[in-house]
Write a protein that holds these residues in place. Structure first.
Motif, short mmCIF file in Angstrom:
data_model
loop_
_atom_site.label_atom_id
_atom_site.label_comp_id
_atom_site.label_asym_id
_atom_site.label_seq_id
_atom_site.Cartn_x
_atom_site.Cartn_y
_atom_site.Cartn_z
N GLY A 99 46.61 35.08 34.87
CA GLY A 99 46.19 35.84 36.06
C GLY A 99 46.24 34.97 37.30
O GLY A 99 46.29 33.74 37.23
N THR A 101 43.92 34.48 39.08
CA THR A 101 42.67 33.73 39.09
C THR A 101 42.91 32.30 38.59
O THR A 101 42.51 31.33 39.24
CB THR A 101 41.65 34.45 38.19
OG1 THR A 101 41.49 35.77 38.69
CG2 THR A 101 40.33 33.75 38.14
N TYR A 125 37.70 36.60 49.24
CA TYR A 125 37.58 37.03 47.84
C TYR A 125 36.67 36.02 47.15
O TYR A 125 36.88 34.81 47.26
CB TYR A 125 38.98 37.06 47.20
CG TYR A 125 38.98 37.30 45.72
CD1 TYR A 125 38.33 38.40 45.18
CD2 TYR A 125 39.62 36.43 44.86
CE1 TYR A 125 38.32 38.62 43.81
CE2 TYR A 125 39.63 36.64 43.49
CZ TYR A 125 38.96 37.74 42.98
OH TYR A 125 38.94 37.96 41.63
N TYR A 128 37.15 32.22 45.66
CA TYR A 128 37.61 31.02 46.36
C TYR A 128 36.49 30.00 46.58
O TYR A 128 36.76 28.79 46.58
CB TYR A 128 38.25 31.38 47.71
CG TYR A 128 39.43 32.35 47.63
CD1 TYR A 128 40.19 32.45 46.47
CD2 TYR A 128 39.77 33.13 48.72
CE1 TYR A 128 41.26 33.34 46.41
CE2 TYR A 128 40.84 34.02 48.66
CZ TYR A 128 41.57 34.13 47.49
OH TYR A 128 42.62 35.00 47.44
N ASN A 176 45.01 34.85 51.93
CA ASN A 176 45.11 36.00 51.03
C ASN A 176 45.58 37.19 51.87
O ASN A 176 44.84 37.71 52.68
CB ASN A 176 43.75 36.27 50.37
CG ASN A 176 43.70 37.60 49.63
OD1 ASN A 176 42.69 38.29 49.65
ND2 ASN A 176 44.77 37.97 48.98
N ILE A 210 48.66 38.79 45.65
CA ILE A 210 48.54 39.71 44.52
C ILE A 210 48.67 41.18 44.93
O ILE A 210 49.06 42.02 44.14
CB ILE A 210 47.20 39.44 43.78
CG1 ILE A 210 47.05 40.25 42.52
CG2 ILE A 210 46.00 39.64 44.64
CD1 ILE A 210 47.52 39.56 41.30
N TYR A 211 48.37 41.49 46.21
CA TYR A 211 48.50 42.89 46.69
C TYR A 211 49.79 43.10 47.48
O TYR A 211 49.87 44.00 48.31
CB TYR A 211 47.29 43.28 47.54
CG TYR A 211 45.98 43.23 46.78
CD1 TYR A 211 45.66 44.23 45.86
CD2 TYR A 211 45.08 42.17 46.94
CE1 TYR A 211 44.47 44.18 45.13
CE2 TYR A 211 43.90 42.12 46.22
CZ TYR A 211 43.60 43.12 45.32
OH TYR A 211 42.43 43.06 44.59
N LYS A 242 47.69 43.90 39.70
CA LYS A 242 47.48 44.99 40.66
C LYS A 242 48.73 45.86 40.77
O LYS A 242 48.64 47.08 40.85
CB LYS A 242 47.10 44.43 42.02
CG LYS A 242 46.02 43.36 41.98
CD LYS A 242 44.66 43.92 41.60
CE LYS A 242 43.63 42.80 41.54
NZ LYS A 242 42.28 43.27 41.30
N ARG A 250 45.98 39.61 32.19
CA ARG A 250 45.81 38.24 32.67
C ARG A 250 47.16 37.50 32.78
O ARG A 250 47.35 36.42 32.21
CB ARG A 250 44.83 37.44 31.78
CG ARG A 250 43.59 38.18 31.32
CD ARG A 250 42.77 38.79 32.47
NE ARG A 250 42.47 37.83 33.48
CZ ARG A 250 42.80 38.02 34.77
NH1 ARG A 250 43.42 39.12 35.18
NH2 ARG A 250 42.51 37.11 35.65
N TYR A 327 40.77 48.29 49.00
CA TYR A 327 39.34 48.23 49.28
C TYR A 327 39.06 48.75 50.69
O TYR A 327 39.90 48.61 51.57
CB TYR A 327 38.85 46.78 49.20
CG TYR A 327 39.21 46.12 47.89
CD1 TYR A 327 38.43 46.34 46.76
CD2 TYR A 327 40.33 45.32 47.79
CE1 TYR A 327 38.78 45.76 45.54
CE2 TYR A 327 40.68 44.75 46.58
CZ TYR A 327 39.91 44.96 45.47
OH TYR A 327 40.25 44.41 44.27
N1 PLP Z 1 43.05 37.62 44.07
C1 PLP Z 1 42.49 38.62 44.75
C2 PLP Z 1 42.51 38.59 46.22
C3 PLP Z 1 41.87 39.67 44.06
O1 PLP Z 1 41.31 40.67 44.75
C4 PLP Z 1 41.83 39.67 42.66
C5 PLP Z 1 41.16 40.74 41.89
O2 PLP Z 1 40.40 41.52 42.38
C6 PLP Z 1 42.45 38.61 42.00
C7 PLP Z 1 43.05 37.60 42.73
C8 PLP Z 1 42.46 38.53 40.50
O3 PLP Z 1 43.78 38.68 40.07
P1 PLP Z 1 44.19 38.45 38.54
O4 PLP Z 1 43.80 39.65 37.79
O5 PLP Z 1 45.68 38.27 38.61
O6 PLP Z 1 43.49 37.23 38.08
#
Ligand code: PLP
Length: 395
Positions: A99, A101, A125, A128, A176, A210-211, A242, A250, A327
């Motif tokens: 992921g 993350t 987010y 961080y 981000n 990611i978005y 996403k 993940r 969001y």
């Molecule tokens: N980064 C941001 C800005 C997010 O909003 C999120 C999930 O809400 C993630 C990362 C998590 O992404 P992943 O599922 O790829 O770990």
């Protein structure tokens, strides 16, 4: 006998559990509709699910190469070439991790030394903050101003960068875009100026994209790595969660110059060894998706956004219409004197809808007390049901 607090590291005492995930637990407990955590409640694309099942049947069930299955890395590289005209060497510049993350924390750990300063836009987010603490970094916050549509002041930013020089300078900026929680999509001009600052003051950019495919109206996503002079100092993070509605899989990936990739791969290897092998095979199918899928994804999210924005405005919240991601940040002050945490608690327990208190996106909770965040990555039926429940706030 040591007391309990002494049994855990100091690091851990400097951050709390995730408020977002705590809201999910509360929502479950009170049978509330979960507009807190950002995971879709609708099915993932059929073809990609089939590819995952097939990979398991084909016995792709052992460790993949630690930095990612070769076919998946090639497919990522092909997608970026076609979509962004960006040439990425899948052997040297790509790492697959668990992921975005894990991508973010592995990148920070690989790049940042204890004591280094990192720039973070706020609200942020919530991962961080702990990521920086775990790496021993000192975050320097730059505020995105709610009163000016989440823009920021370049002079203030440059001043903070200059102030940081006495402490060794800024090591990296965490970006981000499209942004969670504000829905901001950083503009071409903003990214251009950030690129100039990164080069002038010699810092890296770690960008969470990611978005990237969830962008509305006339807004456009620009990867900062593609700005002149930036490839060599940018770490780009994205993943399947996403874009393909598979947050539980993940699977994320990191694009970085070769020397940084070497460091990131080492951290990643010892943190997790690797991401799920059969799901990386399905990731090949996902990466081969082109054109229409992304347009449909964004247009369906736009309909959900428009619906929930109308509902929330009607109820009396002050609403910021997101340009990207899924969001909506709202201000609660027109409706209540409660703070964000008390208000969300009431929303969950008395109205059956969960949201996230704004303070969890700020390093000083008082800065976020008048905000809460709703996620709209849900089917129309669920959003309609949530709307009906929220309408009762007007009674
Ligand atoms: N980064 C941001 C800005 C997010 O909003 C999120 C999930 O809400 C993630 C990362 C998590 O992404 P992943 O599922 O790829 O770990």
């Amino acid at each position: 006998m040591p007391t309990v607090p002494n049994r855990i590291s100091q690091k851990v005492t400097h951050f709390t559990e995730s408020v977002i995930r705590e809201m999910t637990r509360l929502a479950f407990q009170h049978e509330a509709i979960n507009l807190a955590q950002g995971f879709p409640n609708f099915p993932a694309p059929e073809e990609i699910k089939k590819a995952a099942c097939q990979a398991i049947q084909d016995d792709i069930n052992q460790y993949a190469i630690t930095w990612g299955a070769p076919g998946f890395r090639r497919a990522i590289s092909d997608k970026y070439r076609e979509m962004y005209d960006w040439e990425i060497d899948p052997e040297r510049e790509l790492t697959v991790a668990c992921g975005s993350t894990e991508c973010m924390i592995s990148s920070i750990l690989a790049l940042v030394n204890p004591g280094d300063q990192v720039l973070v836009f706020e609200p942020f987010y919530e991962n961080y903050g702990p990521d920086a603490i775990i790496a021993g970094a000192s975050p320097v916050y730059i505020s995105l101003d709610a009163n000016r549509d989440w823009t920021f002041d370049f002079q203030e930013l440059e001043q903070k960068i200059q102030d940081a020089q006495s402490g060794g300078g800024i090591r990296a900026l965490i970006l981000n875009t499209p942004n969670n929680p504000t829905g901001k999509v950083f503009s071409l001009e903003e990214l251009g100026k950030l690129s100039e600052l990164a080069q002038a003051y010699d810092f890296y950019v770690i960008t969470d994209e990611i978005y990237e495919h969830i962008v509305y109206d006339d807004h456009k996503h620009y990867p900062i790595a593609l700005f002149p002079g930036m490839k060599d100092r940018t770490i780009t993070i994205s993943g399947l969660s996403k874009t393909f509605s598979v947050t539980g899989w993940r699977i994320g990936y990191i694009i970085a110059p070769e020397d940084l990739t070497d460091g990131i791969r080492k951290i990643h290897d010892f943190l997790t060894v690797g991401a799920a092998a059969p799901l990386q095979e399905a990731g090949v199918k996902a990466m081969q998706t082109r054109g229409q899928y992304y347009e449909k994804l964004a247009s369906e999210y736009r309909q959900r956004r428009d619906y929930l924005v109308d509902v929330l405005q009607d109820i009396g919240f002050k609403v910021w219409i997101p340009a990207g991601a899924y969001y909506i940040m709202v201000e609660i002050s027109p409706l209540t004197d409660l703070d964000d945490v008390q208000f969300v608690d009431q929303l969950i327990k008395n109205y059956g809808v969960a949201a996230v208190p704004g303070s969890s996106f700020y390093h000083r909770p008082e800065l976020g007390r008048r905000f809460i965040r709703f996620a709209f990555c849900k089917t129309q039926e669920v959003l309609r049901e949530a709307a009906e429940r929220l309408q009762r706030l007007r009674d």
